[in-house]
Scaffold this motif. Structure first.
Motif, PDB file in Angstrom:
ATOM      1  N   TYR A 118      17.912  74.762  12.899  1.00 51.39           N
ATOM      2  CA  TYR A 118      17.821  75.579  14.103  1.00 51.39           C
ATOM      3  C   TYR A 118      18.741  75.001  15.181  1.00 51.39           C
ATOM      4  O   TYR A 118      18.536  73.901  15.685  1.00 51.39           O
ATOM      5  N   GLU A 119      19.775  75.748  15.491  1.00 49.53           N
ATOM      6  CA  GLU A 119      20.717  75.459  16.574  1.00 49.53           C
ATOM      7  C   GLU A 119      21.255  74.023  16.564  1.00 49.53           C
ATOM      8  O   GLU A 119      21.087  73.271  17.528  1.00 49.53           O
ATOM      9  N   ALA A 215      19.534  79.162  11.913  1.00 55.72           N
ATOM     10  CA  ALA A 215      18.954  80.123  12.846  1.00 55.72           C
ATOM     11  C   ALA A 215      19.292  79.744  14.272  1.00 55.72           C
ATOM     12  O   ALA A 215      19.525  78.575  14.594  1.00 55.72           O
ATOM     13  N   ASP A 216      19.334  80.764  15.130  1.00 55.43           N
ATOM     14  CA  ASP A 216      19.488  80.534  16.559  1.00 55.43           C
ATOM     15  C   ASP A 216      18.629  81.524  17.321  1.00 55.43           C
ATOM     16  O   ASP A 216      17.996  82.414  16.728  1.00 55.43           O
ATOM     17  N   GLY A 218      18.229  84.479  20.251  1.00 56.86           N
ATOM     18  CA  GLY A 218      19.019  85.532  20.872  1.00 56.86           C
ATOM     19  C   GLY A 218      19.272  85.311  22.350  1.00 56.86           C
ATOM     20  O   GLY A 218      20.219  85.871  22.906  1.00 56.86           O
ATOM     21  N   SER A 220      19.651  82.150  23.614  1.00 53.51           N
ATOM     22  CA  SER A 220      20.276  80.841  23.773  1.00 53.51           C
ATOM     23  C   SER A 220      21.695  80.989  24.318  1.00 53.51           C
ATOM     24  O   SER A 220      22.319  82.045  24.173  1.00 53.51           O
ATOM     25  N   ARG A 225      24.909  79.391  20.115  1.00 57.39           N
ATOM     26  CA  ARG A 225      24.963  80.450  19.113  1.00 57.39           C
ATOM     27  C   ARG A 225      26.279  80.396  18.343  1.00 57.39           C
ATOM     28  O   ARG A 225      26.300  80.621  17.126  1.00 57.39           O
ATOM     29  N   ALA A 229      26.548  79.897  14.280  1.00 55.37           N
ATOM     30  CA  ALA A 229      27.320  80.804  13.429  1.00 55.37           C
ATOM     31  C   ALA A 229      28.389  80.043  12.651  1.00 55.37           C
ATOM     32  O   ALA A 229      28.609  80.293  11.452  1.00 55.37           O
ATOM     33  N   TYR A 239      22.184  83.285   7.797  1.00 61.99           N
ATOM     34  CA  TYR A 239      22.228  83.130   9.257  1.00 61.99           C
ATOM     35  C   TYR A 239      21.281  84.141   9.879  1.00 61.99           C
ATOM     36  O   TYR A 239      21.385  85.341   9.629  1.00 61.99           O
ATOM     37  N   ARG A 240      20.355  83.638  10.684  1.00 65.37           N
ATOM     38  CA  ARG A 240      19.368  84.509  11.332  1.00 65.37           C
ATOM     39  C   ARG A 240      19.353  84.266  12.827  1.00 65.37           C
ATOM     40  O   ARG A 240      19.393  83.114  13.277  1.00 65.37           O
ATOM     41  N   THR A 241      19.254  85.337  13.601  1.00 66.23           N
ATOM     42  CA  THR A 241      19.044  85.240  15.044  1.00 66.23           C
ATOM     43  C   THR A 241      17.632  85.696  15.354  1.00 66.23           C
ATOM     44  O   THR A 241      17.222  86.784  14.933  1.00 66.23           O
ATOM     45  N   GLU A 243      15.365  87.066  17.919  1.00 68.07           N
ATOM     46  CA  GLU A 243      15.459  87.751  19.206  1.00 68.07           C
ATOM     47  C   GLU A 243      14.389  87.247  20.173  1.00 68.07           C
ATOM     48  O   GLU A 243      13.248  86.997  19.795  1.00 68.07           O
TER      49      GLU A 243
END
Length: 265
Positions: A118-119, A215-216, A218, A220, A225, A229, A239-241, A243
């Motif tokens: 995560y990020e 993941a990140d 929405g 951030s 982000r 990516a 890759y998941r965002t 929200e």
């Protein structure tokens, strides 16, 4: 209940387990965080229904020992001991700089089955890399000079905390907790790439032998982000965002993503 493993260099690493059955997930905290001061407890509670969740204090934090001279490899060895305690195979759930550490451990042959990152705050521009190099030099100097407060303030400036907020935190009851882990800011800088300026480690990511989900949030900042990516692209990862989420991701937003990824095997 706190338990301990002994890492390869003899350092005792404190951990606890939530959940009684299911595939093991090991949470790897980011900068300044440990079991008593960070998101790992909430994530453990969220995932414990279907997993055994291992939360631990990275070396130099909480109830874990600091060991001798720091090297990123020592933290990989800590993870190796924890994966062994989990039965020899585990998923790593890394948060922020902990995601960078999890990715570095994924190809080390220590029993990592998959990684959720995560990020991871890698740098994606020359400007960011230069800024990180300046930060890394400064925070090391602060720690060596015995100025943990300066190191913490420097880190907060790096992540965008306004000066007046930092001033308020200096007078708050949480400040001593920040000071206690300030030396480990140097560790996180090394995990992210040290003097190289925290570039996305393309070659390492391209060679990872396990499935990876990045993941990140929405909400951030764009730089985080962009880093997520770029990490996913380099690793050939999903890759998941999420929200509505920020860098301080809610356990009930990230937990189901982790559980679904693990369930796919």
């Amino acid at each position: 209940m706190t338990e301990y493993v002994t890492s390869a260099d003899g350092t005792r690493i404190a951990y606890q387990v939530a959940g009684e059955a299911g595939p093991p997930v090991l949470v790897v905290d980011g900068a300044m965080c440990h079991r008593a001061f960070g998101p790992s407890g909430g994530l453990a509670a969220e995932l414990a229904g279907a997993h055994r969740v291992f939360s631990y204090d990275r070396r130099g934090r909480g109830e874990s020992g600091a060991g001798g001279p720091y090297a990123v490899q020592r933290e990989v060895e800590d993870l190796a001991a924890l994966v062994a305690a989990a039965g020899g195979r585990a998923t790593l759930l890394g948060l922020s700089s902990g995601a960078a550490l999890a990715l570095r451990a994924a190809g080390a042959g220590i029993g990592v089955e998959r990684v959720v990152a995560y990020e991871p705050p890698f740098s994606t521009s020359d400007e960011q890399r230069a800024r990180f190099r300046e930060y890394r030099t400064g925070v090391e100097q602060d720690v060596l000079a015995g100025e943990p407060g300066a190191a913490v303030a420097r880190f907060m400036a790096l992540v965008g905390t306004p000066g007046p907020v930092v001033a308020q935190l200096r007078e708050s009851p949480v400040w001593p907790a920040f000071l206690a882990v300030a030396p480990t800011l140097v560790h996180d800088a090394e995990v992210l790439g040290g003097t190289e300026g925290a570039p996305v480690p393309d070659a390492l990511l391209a060679g990872l032998p396990v499935p990876v989900l990045v993941a990140d949030g929405g909400l951030s900042p764009a730089l985080l982000r962009d880093a997520a990516a770029a990490t996913a692209a380099a690793a050939g990862a999903e890759y998941r965002t999420l929200e509505g989420q920020t860098h301080e991701v809610a356990p009930d937003a990230l937990g189901p993503v982790v559980a679904g990824f693990v369930a796919r095997g």
